[in-house]
Design a protein around this motif. Structure first.
Motif, mmCIF file in Angstrom:
data_model
loop_
_atom_site.group_PDB
_atom_site.id
_atom_site.type_symbol
_atom_site.label_atom_id
_atom_site.label_comp_id
_atom_site.label_asym_id
_atom_site.label_seq_id
_atom_site.Cartn_x
_atom_site.Cartn_y
_atom_site.Cartn_z
ATOM 1 N N ARG A 195 48.784 72.495 -14.985
ATOM 2 C CA ARG A 195 48.711 73.183 -16.279
ATOM 3 C C ARG A 195 50.003 73.901 -16.657
ATOM 4 O O ARG A 195 50.023 74.721 -17.580
ATOM 5 C CB ARG A 195 47.513 74.151 -16.314
ATOM 6 N N ASP A 196 51.099 73.590 -15.986
ATOM 7 C CA ASP A 196 52.386 74.183 -16.358
ATOM 8 C C ASP A 196 52.952 73.573 -17.629
ATOM 9 O O ASP A 196 53.636 74.255 -18.400
ATOM 10 C CB ASP A 196 53.406 73.988 -15.231
ATOM 11 N N HIS A 197 52.703 72.278 -17.837
ATOM 12 C CA HIS A 197 53.330 71.565 -18.944
ATOM 13 C C HIS A 197 52.327 70.843 -19.833
ATOM 14 O O HIS A 197 52.727 70.095 -20.724
ATOM 15 C CB HIS A 197 54.347 70.552 -18.407
ATOM 16 N N GLY A 198 51.039 71.038 -19.594
ATOM 17 C CA GLY A 198 50.030 70.371 -20.399
ATOM 18 C C GLY A 198 49.759 68.952 -19.923
ATOM 19 O O GLY A 198 49.871 68.636 -18.734
ATOM 20 N N ARG A 199 49.423 68.087 -20.850
ATOM 21 C CA ARG A 199 49.033 66.714 -20.560
ATOM 22 C C ARG A 199 50.257 65.889 -20.129
ATOM 23 O O ARG A 199 51.281 65.889 -20.815
ATOM 24 C CB ARG A 199 48.389 66.075 -21.795
ATOM 25 N N ILE A 200 50.135 65.203 -18.991
ATOM 26 C CA ILE A 200 51.228 64.379 -18.478
ATOM 27 C C ILE A 200 50.894 62.914 -18.728
ATOM 28 O O ILE A 200 49.861 62.416 -18.290
ATOM 29 C CB ILE A 200 51.466 64.620 -16.973
ATOM 30 N N ARG A 201 51.780 62.229 -19.446
ATOM 31 C CA ARG A 201 51.522 60.842 -19.838
ATOM 32 C C ARG A 201 52.166 59.831 -18.899
ATOM 33 O O ARG A 201 51.508 58.978 -18.327
ATOM 34 C CB ARG A 201 52.041 60.624 -21.267
ATOM 35 N N ASN A 202 53.490 59.885 -18.760
ATOM 36 C CA ASN A 202 54.175 58.830 -18.012
ATOM 37 C C ASN A 202 55.009 59.425 -16.880
ATOM 38 O O ASN A 202 55.436 60.581 -16.943
ATOM 39 C CB ASN A 202 55.077 58.018 -18.943
ATOM 40 N N VAL A 203 55.199 58.619 -15.851
ATOM 41 C CA VAL A 203 56.039 58.971 -14.707
ATOM 42 C C VAL A 203 56.875 57.744 -14.370
ATOM 43 O O VAL A 203 56.326 56.658 -14.171
ATOM 44 C CB VAL A 203 55.201 59.359 -13.470
ATOM 45 N N VAL A 204 58.200 57.924 -14.303
ATOM 46 C CA VAL A 204 59.095 56.799 -14.045
ATOM 47 C C VAL A 204 60.100 57.202 -12.976
ATOM 48 O O VAL A 204 60.643 58.319 -13.008
ATOM 49 C CB VAL A 204 59.838 56.381 -15.336
ATOM 50 N N HIS A 205 60.353 56.303 -12.043
ATOM 51 C CA HIS A 205 61.344 56.543 -11.000
ATOM 52 C C HIS A 205 62.717 56.190 -11.556
ATOM 53 O O HIS A 205 62.984 55.036 -11.905
ATOM 54 C CB HIS A 205 61.020 55.687 -9.769
ATOM 55 N N ALA A 206 63.601 57.182 -11.642
ATOM 56 C CA ALA A 206 64.916 56.997 -12.246
ATOM 57 C C ALA A 206 65.919 56.438 -11.239
ATOM 58 O O ALA A 206 65.722 56.544 -10.016
ATOM 59 C CB ALA A 206 65.417 58.332 -12.797
ATOM 60 N N PRO A 207 67.014 55.855 -11.717
ATOM 61 C CA PRO A 207 68.016 55.287 -10.808
ATOM 62 C C PRO A 207 68.619 56.300 -9.841
ATOM 63 O O PRO A 207 69.048 55.924 -8.740
ATOM 64 C CB PRO A 207 69.093 54.752 -11.773
#
Length: 314
Positions: free
Chosen positions: A273-285
């Protein structure tokens, strides 16, 4: 990394380390640098924005293997969901060309994730379009993980001689490979259980007959579940360091699930609940995670400068 966005949904990384980000409702395609500089490349034409609490629009993105100037996108049109390809050469958004059309559409349950396999075939997740019986029909494009060539035809060695790779799905918005090349997916349940599944060729994942785990060997059981569904609503998925990172919409957190082969540990919540609704998660280079919020989608009250892209070091 970036703020004042509107439901950022799909993210892909260019060879430069910059990311292309799609906004679901506006159909804008943005370019975000590792330092957080954001520019608008243009709008993907033909995308129909969702109304009310609808879930369609500009959804998953995937760059063509070996060709960073060609982008594949999963979009909602006026008549269907479809996979299109378009040029992003020179920082301009070209005209979309249809690759796969006729994916059933509705207000909810669009699926929408795209993921290229090492062999160059494209995995496509679709929702049941609120017609649950279609998920058990292997000839339907709804409620499936599809495997196609880049021209939209069925990929070789698919189990049913068509585009279907697995079936019995309600709504998959997350696809990722682990280090061993196994395909995993996050799936929204109805009321009983959300799921994290290992996706097998020809597998039946039970919907609408089964939700969550089952003792019926006709259906594949999930590796991890969340009950009730209000505790999670899993969307995006990234796998790194033998851990599945899952964006939780109703759970309003980032879940980490330790993986051991095809077994999964107990989900652990971060940033609850720190940032609200979490939609996507991506592993960055660079090894970090890029995480998007979904607070402007009509299901909660947005915070200052929502929506955002967050960068999380592991």
């Amino acid at each position: 990394m970036a703020d004042d966005l509107e439901v950022p949904w799909g993210i892909v990384f260019l060879p430069s380390g910059d990311a292309l980000v799609g906004e679901r409702g506006t159909a804008r395609l943005l370019r975000v640098t590792p330092k957080g500089r954001t520019t608008t490349l243009g709008t993907v034409r033909g995308v129909v924005a969702p109304s009310g609490l609808g879930e369609g629009g500009l959804l998953g993105l995937a760059l063509a293997p070996g060709d960073p100037d060609t982008l594949f996108a999963y979009v909602t049109s006026s008549s269907d969901n479809r996979v299109v390809r378009l040029s992003v050469a020179g920082g301009r958004v070209g005209r979309p060309r249809a690759v796969l059309t006729g994916i059933p559409t509705s207000t909810h349950h669009h699926g929408g994730r795209l993921l290229f396999a090492p062999d160059g075939t494209l995995f496509v997740s679709t929702g049941d379009a609120e017609r649950s019986a279609l998920a058990q029909d292997t000839s339907s494009l709804a409620g499936k993980v599809l495997r196609i060539r880049t021209d939209g035809r069925a990929a070789p060695s698919n189990p049913f001689g068509n585009r279907t790779w697995s079936y019995g799905h309600r709504n998959i918005e997350g696809l990722a490979f682990d280090a061993a090349g196994r395909l995993w997916a996050t799936e929204f349940g109805e009321k009983k259980s959300d799921e994290l599944n290992v996706i097998r060729r020809g597998g039946n994942y039970g919907w609408p007959v089964v939700e969550g785990r089952s003792d019926d060997d006709r259906y594949r059981s999930p590796a991890a579940t969340w009950s009730p569904t209000s505790s999670c609503s899993p969307s995006g998925l990234a796998i790194t360091r033998s851990t599945a990172f899952v964006g939780a919409l109703q759970g309003q957190c980032l879940f980490a699930v330790a993986l051991d082969g095809t077994s999964a540990g107990k989900p652990k919540a971060y940033f609850a609940r720190d940032h609200g609704r979490i939609r996507n998660v991506v592993h960055a280079p660079d090894g970090s995670l890029w995480v998007t919020t979904s607070n402007t989608d009509g299901r909660t009250s947005p915070g200052p400068h929502d929506d955002k892209i967050l960068r999380v070091r592991l």
